[in-house]
Write a protein that holds these residues in place. Structure first.
Motif, short mmCIF file in Angstrom:
data_model
loop_
_atom_site.label_atom_id
_atom_site.label_comp_id
_atom_site.label_asym_id
_atom_site.label_seq_id
_atom_site.Cartn_x
_atom_site.Cartn_y
_atom_site.Cartn_z
N THR A 112 0.69 -1.23 -0.08
CA THR A 112 0.02 -0.07 0.03
C THR A 112 0.95 1.35 -0.09
N ASP A 113 2.35 1.10 0.35
CA ASP A 113 3.03 2.37 0.25
C ASP A 113 3.34 2.62 -1.35
N ILE A 114 3.21 1.43 -2.45
CA ILE A 114 3.38 2.00 -3.82
C ILE A 114 2.58 3.16 -4.19
N ARG A 115 2.90 4.38 -4.43
CA ARG A 115 2.38 5.75 -4.97
C ARG A 115 1.86 5.57 -6.41
N LYS A 116 2.64 5.05 -7.23
CA LYS A 116 2.56 5.17 -8.49
C LYS A 116 3.06 4.03 -9.47
N VAL A 117 2.50 3.29 -10.13
CA VAL A 117 2.92 2.36 -11.33
C VAL A 117 2.04 2.72 -12.30
N GLY A 131 -3.00 2.85 -14.72
CA GLY A 131 -2.33 2.25 -13.61
C GLY A 131 -2.39 2.75 -12.14
N GLN A 132 -1.50 2.49 -11.31
CA GLN A 132 -1.92 3.00 -9.88
C GLN A 132 -1.29 4.43 -9.89
N GLY A 133 -2.09 5.60 -9.52
CA GLY A 133 -1.67 6.90 -9.69
C GLY A 133 -2.79 7.88 -9.28
N SER A 134 -2.58 9.13 -9.37
CA SER A 134 -3.70 10.00 -8.99
C SER A 134 -4.92 10.11 -9.84
N MET A 135 -5.88 10.08 -8.87
CA MET A 135 -7.20 10.41 -9.64
C MET A 135 -7.24 11.76 -10.12
N ALA A 136 -8.32 12.18 -10.84
CA ALA A 136 -8.43 13.49 -11.42
C ALA A 136 -8.53 14.41 -10.22
N LEU A 189 -5.34 5.68 -6.79
CA LEU A 189 -5.92 4.40 -6.91
C LEU A 189 -5.46 3.71 -8.28
N GLY A 190 -5.62 2.46 -8.28
CA GLY A 190 -5.51 1.93 -9.81
C GLY A 190 -6.88 2.40 -10.73
N ARG A 191 -6.39 3.04 -11.63
CA ARG A 191 -7.32 4.04 -12.54
C ARG A 191 -6.89 4.16 -14.00
N VAL A 192 -8.05 4.44 -14.61
CA VAL A 192 -7.68 5.04 -16.00
C VAL A 192 -8.10 6.50 -15.93
N ARG A 193 -7.44 7.27 -16.66
CA ARG A 193 -7.51 8.77 -16.35
C ARG A 193 -7.16 9.40 -17.82
N TYR A 194 -8.11 10.52 -17.88
CA TYR A 194 -7.65 11.22 -19.22
C TYR A 194 -7.63 12.89 -18.82
N ASP A 195 -6.50 13.54 -19.32
CA ASP A 195 -6.68 14.84 -19.22
C ASP A 195 -6.39 15.75 -20.51
N THR A 196 -7.27 16.77 -20.69
CA THR A 196 -7.04 17.56 -22.02
C THR A 196 -5.62 18.24 -22.08
N VAL A 197 -5.18 18.82 -23.08
CA VAL A 197 -4.13 19.70 -23.12
C VAL A 197 -4.90 21.10 -22.59
N SER A 207 -11.55 10.61 -14.29
CA SER A 207 -11.06 9.30 -14.27
C SER A 207 -11.97 8.32 -13.50
N TYR A 208 -11.47 6.94 -13.42
CA TYR A 208 -12.15 5.93 -12.62
C TYR A 208 -11.28 5.10 -12.22
N GLY A 209 -11.70 4.76 -10.90
CA GLY A 209 -10.68 3.78 -10.22
C GLY A 209 -11.05 3.04 -9.06
N THR A 210 -10.39 1.94 -8.50
CA THR A 210 -10.57 1.22 -7.50
C THR A 210 -9.05 0.87 -6.71
N ASP A 211 -9.29 0.68 -5.34
CA ASP A 211 -8.14 0.30 -4.61
C ASP A 211 -7.46 -1.27 -5.00
N ILE A 212 -6.41 -1.04 -5.80
CA ILE A 212 -5.88 -2.31 -5.98
C ILE A 212 -4.93 -2.79 -5.20
N LEU A 213 -4.64 -2.11 -4.04
CA LEU A 213 -3.51 -2.56 -3.42
C LEU A 213 -3.87 -2.74 -2.15
#
Length: 370
Positions: A112-117, A131-136, A189-197, A207-213
């Protein structure tokens, strides 16, 4: 309060030794234009807490910005850029882990200490991430140009999150600082995310995600956010607005969290920040900070601030939470280091017949980036 400050300052030298940098953050480039960058920081601190009954003092990692290491791999692909980011916390016991009844191990790493993959692909269409990372919504409550966020931010709970408020009868109340002073900010969270320019300073994200850790956690979250940043003459503006829907798989009710923050910095060094958060099933809070940054010393800029947090119905209907803080941060540019000193006081009351002591906390520390 003076005793707390004296105890904290007496450990300045020890804290500096713990944080002495030993690593540098190099970037290596390949013939194809790809790059590898290693980075991280150490953030040791010393925390003193007076809960109105007893005093507690201990060294710990500053939970407002926990110590971590990570790396980026970047590779151009035509007009696009592929990136992989791995980051993990060092799992040093944090200020938010300390409390009246616990003495956590200094190191207790788990997954659970893994912040980003995090894998991402960017181009003139924006950025897709998976992957594991910041939600929007992550960080949307914390727009803050003051430069004092290591010692004072809208996340006022970080300083003493697990400490319980005490009653005027001298007993632990069962109500922690984290319970009474939340921010409802988005997380990782483990998520998929999209950011515009960037569109004239605006960036939209979803984004949409769930706790995968965490084993057995089937909660889901989805969110949207808009961020804004721009310079208008002598004034720099930074802000964000986000809404998160939490679908909780257990008995806990689903929630909708709304957070917003805005900060402005004038070229004179004067700055301000405000933040607001609301959870539809509980209550809301407001936060304001006033600060000043100046080049008082050749080693780097000096930043000071005062702030105030107020919350309603966050623990129970009719409860009121208040906190104020003062902070000082001194940058030492040649060492990639920030030293800081902060004081915070928490007050709480509710509609019960119980009355509660104020809780006071002082933190001193230093963050070295590499």
């Amino acid at each position: 309060m003076s005793n707390l400050l004296l105890k904290t300052l007496s450990l300045t030298a020890a804290t500096a030794v713990l944080g002495s940098p030993a690593l540098a953050g190099p970037t290596y480039e390949s013939a194809s234009g790809g790059s590898f960058t290693f980075y991280g920081h150490l953030n040791p601190s010393f925390l003193s807490v007076d809960d109105g009954v007893n005093d507690y003092s201990d060294a710990a990692d500053n939970s407002s910005s926990p110590s971590r290491i990570g790396f980026y791999l970047r590779q151009p692909l035509g007009q696009n850029t592929f990136q992989f980011n791995f980051e993990t916390g060092l799992s040093l016991r944090g200020t938010s882990d300390l409390s009246q009844g616990t003495d956590p191990n200094w190191v207790d790493w788990d997954r659970t200490d893994i912040r980003k993959v995090d894998f991402s692909l960017s181009g003139n269409y924006g950025t897709f991430s998976a992957g594991q990372g910041s939600m929007a919504a992550d960080g949307a409550a914390f727009a803050d140009l003051s430069g004092t966020d290591l010692a004072a931010s809208a996340s006022v709970e970080d300083l003493a999150s697990s400490f319980e408020l005490t009653t005027t009868a001298g007993a632990l109340s069962g109500i922690s600082i984290g319970d009474a002073f939340p921010t409802f900010d988005g997380g990782r969270l483990g998520r998929v995310r999209y950011d515009t320019v960037s569109l004239n300073g605006f960036t939209l994200s979803a984004s949409y995600g769930t706790d995968i850790l965490t084993v057995g956690d089937e909660d889901e979250a989805y969110d949207v956010a808009v961020r804004y940043g721009k310079q208008f003459g002598d004034v720099k503006i930074d802000g964000a607005l986000a809404v998160t829907w939490n679908d909780n798989a257990g008995a806990t009710a689903d929630t909708r969290d709304t957070v917003a923050s805005l900060s402005a910095m004038h070229s004179s060094g004067f700055n301000a920040a405000i933040s607001y958060g609301d959870r539809d099933t509980t209550g809301n809070y407001g936060y304001i900070k006033l600060g000043y940054t100046a080049d008082l010393f050749a080693i780097g800029s000096t930043a000071v601030s005062v702030d105030y947090y107020t919350g309603d119905d966050l623990v129970s209907a009719g409860s009121e939470s208040e906190s104020y803080g003062v902070a000082l941060v001194q940058n030492i540019d040649d060492a990639n280091m920030e030293t800081y000193l902060g004081y915070r006081e928490y007050s709480y009351e509710d509609s019960s017949t119980t009355t509660y002591n104020d809780l006071k906390a002082v933190i001193f520390g230093a963050r070295w980036k590499f």
